[in-house]
Design an enzyme around this catalytic site. Structure first.
Site, PDB file in Angstrom:
ATOM      1  CG  ASP A   2      -0.956  24.668  28.907  1.00  0.00           C
ATOM      2  OD1 ASP A   2      -0.625  24.530  30.107  1.00  0.00           O
ATOM      3  OD2 ASP A   2      -1.261  23.694  28.173  1.00  0.00           O
ATOM      4  CG  ASP A  30       5.753  23.007  21.736  1.00  0.00           C
ATOM      5  OD1 ASP A  30       6.208  22.849  22.892  1.00  0.00           O
ATOM      6  OD2 ASP A  30       5.962  22.194  20.801  1.00  0.00           O
ATOM      7  CE  LYS A  57       9.888  17.572  36.257  1.00  0.00           C
ATOM      8  NZ  LYS A  57       9.479  18.941  35.862  1.00  0.00           N
ATOM      9  CB  THR A  88      -2.015  17.994  38.973  1.00  0.00           C
ATOM     10  OG1 THR A  88      -1.008  17.123  38.461  1.00  0.00           O
ATOM     11  CG2 THR A  88      -1.447  18.851  40.087  1.00  0.00           C
ATOM     12  CE1 TYR A 113       8.169  14.622  35.307  1.00  0.00           C
ATOM     13  CE2 TYR A 113       8.968  13.409  37.219  1.00  0.00           C
ATOM     14  CZ  TYR A 113       8.246  14.458  36.682  1.00  0.00           C
ATOM     15  OH  TYR A 113       7.619  15.352  37.514  1.00  0.00           O
TER      16      TYR A 113
HETATM   17  N1  LIG Z   1       1.824  16.407  39.861  1.00  0.00           N
HETATM   18  C1  LIG Z   1       2.888  15.900  40.434  1.00  0.00           C
HETATM   19  O1  LIG Z   1       2.816  14.918  41.192  1.00  0.00           O
HETATM   20  C2  LIG Z   1       4.250  16.512  40.199  1.00  0.00           C
HETATM   21  C3  LIG Z   1       5.310  16.132  41.027  1.00  0.00           C
HETATM   22  C4  LIG Z   1       6.571  16.666  40.816  1.00  0.00           C
HETATM   23  C5  LIG Z   1       6.767  17.575  39.795  1.00  0.00           C
HETATM   24  N2  LIG Z   1       5.733  17.934  38.991  1.00  0.00           N
HETATM   25  C6  LIG Z   1       6.008  18.858  37.910  1.00  0.00           C
HETATM   26  O2  LIG Z   1       5.205  20.005  38.010  1.00  0.00           O
HETATM   27  C7  LIG Z   1       4.965  20.537  36.703  1.00  0.00           C
HETATM   28  C8  LIG Z   1       3.475  20.771  36.547  1.00  0.00           C
HETATM   29  O3  LIG Z   1       2.847  19.521  36.730  1.00  0.00           O
HETATM   30  P1  LIG Z   1       1.286  19.392  37.009  1.00  0.00           P
HETATM   31  O4  LIG Z   1       1.142  18.310  37.983  1.00  0.00           O
HETATM   32  O5  LIG Z   1       0.698  20.713  37.265  1.00  0.00           O
HETATM   33  O6  LIG Z   1       0.830  18.819  35.580  1.00  0.00           O
HETATM   34  P2  LIG Z   1      -0.478  19.074  34.672  1.00  0.00           P
HETATM   35  O7  LIG Z   1      -0.500  17.948  33.722  1.00  0.00           O
HETATM   36  O8  LIG Z   1      -1.651  19.332  35.532  1.00  0.00           O
HETATM   37  O9  LIG Z   1      -0.106  20.439  33.895  1.00  0.00           O
HETATM   38  C9  LIG Z   1       0.924  20.478  32.959  1.00  0.00           C
HETATM   39  C10 LIG Z   1       0.550  21.496  31.889  1.00  0.00           C
HETATM   40  O10 LIG Z   1       1.673  21.625  31.005  1.00  0.00           O
HETATM   41  C11 LIG Z   1       1.160  21.765  29.688  1.00  0.00           C
HETATM   42  N3  LIG Z   1       2.222  21.422  28.748  1.00  0.00           N
HETATM   43  C12 LIG Z   1       2.817  20.219  28.577  1.00  0.00           C
HETATM   44  N4  LIG Z   1       3.774  20.310  27.626  1.00  0.00           N
HETATM   45  C13 LIG Z   1       3.774  21.602  27.203  1.00  0.00           C
HETATM   46  C14 LIG Z   1       4.527  22.324  26.243  1.00  0.00           C
HETATM   47  N5  LIG Z   1       5.483  21.726  25.506  1.00  0.00           N
HETATM   48  N6  LIG Z   1       4.263  23.629  26.065  1.00  0.00           N
HETATM   49  C15 LIG Z   1       3.290  24.256  26.779  1.00  0.00           C
HETATM   50  N7  LIG Z   1       2.547  23.626  27.702  1.00  0.00           N
HETATM   51  C16 LIG Z   1       2.777  22.316  27.911  1.00  0.00           C
HETATM   52  C17 LIG Z   1      -0.039  20.829  29.656  1.00  0.00           C
HETATM   53  O11 LIG Z   1      -0.923  21.158  28.581  1.00  0.00           O
HETATM   54  C18 LIG Z   1      -0.649  21.071  31.038  1.00  0.00           C
HETATM   55  O12 LIG Z   1      -1.597  22.132  30.979  1.00  0.00           O
HETATM   56  C19 LIG Z   1       5.549  19.528  35.711  1.00  0.00           C
HETATM   57  O13 LIG Z   1       6.833  19.962  35.321  1.00  0.00           O
HETATM   58  C20 LIG Z   1       5.694  18.266  36.559  1.00  0.00           C
HETATM   59  O14 LIG Z   1       6.760  17.450  36.102  1.00  0.00           O
HETATM   60  C21 LIG Z   1       4.476  17.439  39.164  1.00  0.00           C
END
Ligand SMILES: NC(=O)c1ccc[n+]([C@@H]2O[C@H](COP(=O)([O-])OP(=O)(O)OC[C@H]3O[C@@H](n4cnc5c(N)ncnc54)[C@H](O)[C@@H]3O)[C@@H](O)[C@H]2O)c1
Length: 264
Positions: free
Chosen positions: A34, A57, A153, A184, A149
């Protein structure tokens, strides 16, 4: 599953953190990658001795390769990969979304997924065993006003299918989950002051509530597990009915909780 070893990109928060905790609670090893080193370390700590977190990253192939080398000396060979890394996007019209910004969001999801699959998926294919779960979204299938986005996706679904076929005879399964709105930090990013009116989201979700990260993690864990040994190239919606309900919009949206269920 004592030698189960899963890499979770974006594992410092939300769905990734819940997945890391679930895997370690079942006795598996976890490697968290992360950007947020501090939060990653805290999640690893909460997972116990079988987890380590590295700052990386996921959009930088050299970073991910370097992390792989370090993880190899601390953990058993990788048997699973969950691609959760990615940043949210503010809804806006195309006129307000410069190309560089659009590319940044696409990279944040698609490039990160591609790189981790390339590094860890290829290693698993060489050993002939493994499973990958990518993070798609309801917006993979039902476009919205997030122009980087949504396409990223949608592309992740296609990439998932391509890699599933490519690695099918190398013992590596590749699937995705498509969460609905999940509770989240992603849902309430800092540029929105960590605030958001959830009314439209709850109205569009037939179950009338947000998904919980632990619930998405359960489906991810199933796809990683031997129980899903014949499942590859698929994307499972985990959305409380959002995708199914999209055709209801012209009829006033899905039924609200207050509407009685009656038989005539
Ligand atoms: N939360 C939602 O409603 C939702 C819905 C559909 C899909 N998603 C997808 O689920 C996944 C996780 O989302 P979440 O809700 O847990 O988000 P979150 O923001 O809680 O966690 C995302 C994490 O990714 C890390 N991150 C971002 N860019 C990075 C990079 N380049 N390298 C390493 N780490 C990186 C951030 O530091 C963070 O810790 C994402 O791909 C998001 O698009 C989330």
């Amino acid at each position: 599953m004592s030698d189960h070893c899963v890499i979770v990109t974006g594992g410092a928060s939300g769905i990734g953190a819940a997945t890391a905790r679930l895997i370690s609670a079942a006795g598996g090893y976890v490697g968290i990658l992360d950007l947020n080193a501090e939060a990653g370390a805290a999640v690893a700590e909460s997972c116990g001795k079988r987890a380590i977190a590295l700052r990386a990253d996921a959009g930088d192939e050299n970073d991910v390769k370097a992390a792989h080398v370090i993880l190899q000396s601390h953990l058993p060979p990788v048997t699973g990969l969950v691609n959760c890394a990615g940043a949210p996007e503010r809804p806006r019209p195309i006129e307000d979304c410069p190309v560089d910004e659009w590319t940044r969001i696409i990279d944040s999801h698609l490039r990160t997924t591609y790189i981790a699959c390339r590094v860890f998926g290829s290693a698993m294919a060489t050993r002939g065993f493994g499973a990958i779960v990518n993070l798609a979204s309801v917006l993979s299938f039902r476009p919205g006003p997030v122009l980087g986005y949504g396409p990223a996706k949608a592309a992740i679904v296609n990439l998932t299918e391509s890699l599933a076929v490519y690695w099918a005879r190398h013992g590596v399964r590749v699937n995705a989950v498509a969460p609905g709105w999940t509770d989240t930090p992603f849902l309430r990013p800092p540029e929105r002051g960590h605030q958001r009116d959830l009314t439209p989201i709850l109205r569009a979700t037939p179950m009338g509530r947000l998904m919980r990260p632990e619930e998405i993690a359960e489906v991810i864990n199933f796809l990683l597990s031997p129980a899903a040994r014949i499942v590859t190239g698929t994307t499972i919606p985990c959305d409380g009915g959002v995708i199914a309900a999209s055709g209801w919009a012209p009829y006033g949206g899905p039924p609200a909780a207050a509407e009685p269920v009656t038989a005539s």
